[in-house]
Design a protein around this motif. Sequence first.
Motif, short mmCIF file in Angstrom:
data_model
loop_
_atom_site.label_atom_id
_atom_site.label_comp_id
_atom_site.label_asym_id
_atom_site.label_seq_id
_atom_site.Cartn_x
_atom_site.Cartn_y
_atom_site.Cartn_z
N TYR A 64 0.82 -1.20 0.00
CA TYR A 64 0.00 0.00 0.00
C TYR A 64 0.86 1.26 0.00
CZ TYR A 64 -4.33 -2.62 0.62
OH TYR A 64 -5.40 -3.45 0.43
N THR A 65 2.04 1.19 0.62
CA THR A 65 2.96 2.33 0.56
C THR A 65 3.49 2.52 -0.85
OG1 THR A 65 3.63 1.96 2.86
CG2 THR A 65 5.08 3.31 1.51
N ALA A 66 3.78 1.40 -1.53
CA ALA A 66 4.30 1.48 -2.90
C ALA A 66 3.26 2.04 -3.86
CB ALA A 66 4.74 0.09 -3.36
N VAL A 67 1.98 1.80 -3.58
CA VAL A 67 0.92 2.32 -4.45
C VAL A 67 1.00 3.84 -4.51
CG1 VAL A 67 -1.58 2.67 -4.59
CG2 VAL A 67 -0.67 0.39 -4.20
N SER A 71 3.30 5.56 -7.94
CA SER A 71 2.30 5.93 -8.95
C SER A 71 1.60 7.21 -8.51
CB SER A 71 1.26 4.81 -9.13
OG SER A 71 0.40 4.75 -8.01
N PRO A 72 1.06 7.96 -9.47
CA PRO A 72 0.31 9.19 -9.14
C PRO A 72 -1.14 8.90 -8.78
CG PRO A 72 0.51 9.00 -11.51
CD PRO A 72 1.26 7.81 -10.92
N ILE A 73 -1.37 7.90 -7.93
CA ILE A 73 -2.75 7.51 -7.63
C ILE A 73 -3.48 8.62 -6.88
CG2 ILE A 73 -2.23 6.41 -5.41
CD1 ILE A 73 -4.30 4.24 -6.21
N GLY A 74 -2.74 9.44 -6.12
CA GLY A 74 -3.38 10.57 -5.46
C GLY A 74 -3.98 11.54 -6.46
N LEU A 75 -3.26 11.80 -7.55
CA LEU A 75 -3.77 12.65 -8.62
C LEU A 75 -4.97 12.02 -9.30
CD1 LEU A 75 -3.55 15.11 -10.52
CD2 LEU A 75 -1.90 13.78 -11.88
N TYR A 76 -4.91 10.71 -9.52
CA TYR A 76 -6.03 10.01 -10.16
C TYR A 76 -7.29 10.08 -9.29
CZ TYR A 76 -2.45 7.99 -13.21
OH TYR A 76 -1.43 7.81 -14.11
N ILE A 77 -7.13 9.91 -7.99
CA ILE A 77 -8.28 9.99 -7.08
C ILE A 77 -8.86 11.41 -7.10
CG2 ILE A 77 -8.99 9.89 -4.66
CD1 ILE A 77 -7.06 7.56 -4.29
N LEU A 78 -7.97 12.42 -7.10
CA LEU A 78 -8.43 13.80 -7.17
C LEU A 78 -9.20 14.04 -8.48
CD1 LEU A 78 -8.48 16.67 -6.01
CD2 LEU A 78 -6.27 17.07 -7.14
N VAL A 224 -10.16 10.09 -22.26
CA VAL A 224 -9.01 10.67 -21.56
C VAL A 224 -7.77 9.84 -21.86
CG1 VAL A 224 -8.01 11.24 -19.32
CG2 VAL A 224 -10.43 11.65 -19.71
N GLN A 225 -6.66 10.52 -22.10
CA GLN A 225 -5.39 9.85 -22.36
C GLN A 225 -4.29 10.28 -21.38
OE1 GLN A 225 -4.84 7.38 -24.60
NE2 GLN A 225 -7.01 7.46 -25.11
N GLY A 226 -4.28 11.54 -21.01
CA GLY A 226 -3.20 12.06 -20.17
C GLY A 226 -3.47 11.90 -18.69
N GLN A 227 -2.41 11.89 -17.89
CA GLN A 227 -2.53 11.74 -16.44
C GLN A 227 -3.23 12.93 -15.80
OE1 GLN A 227 1.29 11.00 -14.71
NE2 GLN A 227 1.46 8.92 -15.53
N HIS A 228 -3.18 14.10 -16.43
CA HIS A 228 -3.71 15.31 -15.82
C HIS A 228 -5.23 15.23 -15.61
CE1 HIS A 228 -4.32 15.80 -20.13
NE2 HIS A 228 -5.29 16.64 -19.84
N ALA A 229 -5.93 14.39 -16.38
CA ALA A 229 -7.38 14.29 -16.27
C ALA A 229 -7.86 12.86 -16.07
CB ALA A 229 -8.05 14.89 -17.51
N TYR A 237 -3.59 1.18 -14.27
CA TYR A 237 -2.64 0.46 -15.11
C TYR A 237 -1.21 0.91 -14.84
CZ TYR A 237 -1.65 4.44 -18.12
OH TYR A 237 -1.22 5.64 -18.60
N SER A 238 -1.02 2.13 -14.31
CA SER A 238 0.33 2.65 -14.06
C SER A 238 1.03 1.88 -12.95
CB SER A 238 0.27 4.13 -13.69
OG SER A 238 -0.46 4.32 -12.48
N LEU A 239 0.27 1.07 -12.20
CA LEU A 239 0.87 0.27 -11.13
C LEU A 239 1.57 -0.97 -11.67
CD1 LEU A 239 -2.04 0.52 -8.54
CD2 LEU A 239 0.19 1.63 -8.38
N ASN A 240 1.31 -1.32 -12.92
CA ASN A 240 1.97 -2.47 -13.53
C ASN A 240 3.38 -2.09 -13.97
OD1 ASN A 240 0.15 -4.64 -13.38
ND2 ASN A 240 -1.10 -3.73 -15.00
N GLY A 241 4.28 -3.08 -13.98
CA GLY A 241 5.60 -2.86 -14.52
C GLY A 241 5.57 -2.87 -16.04
N GLN A 242 6.72 -2.60 -16.66
CA GLN A 242 6.77 -2.55 -18.12
C GLN A 242 6.58 -3.93 -18.73
OE1 GLN A 242 10.32 -0.77 -19.64
NE2 GLN A 242 9.66 -0.85 -21.79
N TRP A 243 7.12 -4.96 -18.07
CA TRP A 243 7.06 -6.31 -18.63
C TRP A 243 6.26 -7.27 -17.77
CZ3 TRP A 243 8.76 -5.53 -23.25
CH2 TRP A 243 9.80 -4.63 -23.49
#
Length: 283
Positions: A64-67, A71-78, A224-229, A237-243
């Motif tokens: 939960y700390t790593a989340v 990742s910008p999950i705080g921005l996503y929640i906002l 929506v495509q960008g993180q700003h909105a 999905y940003s919580l997943n690694g690249q591979w």
Amino acid sequence: MFPAPIQKSSTLVQRGYKIMLPIALFVWLVPLIGVAITSIRPAGDFAAGNYFGIPSGFAGVENYTAVFRDSPIGLYILNSFKVTIPTVIGAVALSCLTGFALAVYKFKANLLLFFMFVAGNFIPFQILMVPVRDMTLRAGLYDTTMGLVLFHVAFQTGFCTLFMRNFIKGLPFALIESARVEGVSEWKIFRHIVLPLMRPAIAALSVLVFTFVWNDYFWATVLVQGQHAMPVTAGLYSLNGQWVAAWHLVSAGSLVAALPPVAMFFIMQKHFIAGLTLGATKG
């Protein structure tokens, strides 16, 4: 019209009900329990193939700390709040006005307008993907919070109008007639007589719309495509690694994202149940 209380059923039916209810509850909770266990599972368990077994250790604090750290999950929640709250206010406010008009006023196109609101609820929203995306691009609203808000308000207003119209239709019409005899304007009748009586319905509808919009994933990825909105449902999905898919982080993020609508329901629980109960008896 309504199911008979279980107490009035036969003894065999009551016993079957008592047996099946906890089984159904367990089956319904299995996915949630699985996500909760996965959210505290160490990352090494997935490398070892331990996907469904007992976790080898407790990594809840780390996950939960790593989340929030990775990742910008705080921005996503906002962003989700920026989309959901205006949508609830806009859809409920419009539906109060349209529901009042369709329930109180008698004119030739009344039934036609009501059917138009109802018919919109039967259109599969997937077939609207291309025209809605093209419309937001041409209007300059693509990849913006305002674009999501306007779309959700438009899409939710049909269901909300149906709900409010049926609720107002069951209110004592004598109150409105008495106010008209006294010379009260239509706006004051709506504001001071009808609107206070609609509070349970407004509370119930607000909880429903909040849950629908907060949990939306389809339109959050289409418009929506960008993180700003980007809302939190699409941003997980940003919580997943690249591979490699980091299922422990995605599960932890999913539970964090689910907290606001759950909190909303418990805060408004009494008003929500009262609104649905009153609405169930209205014609």
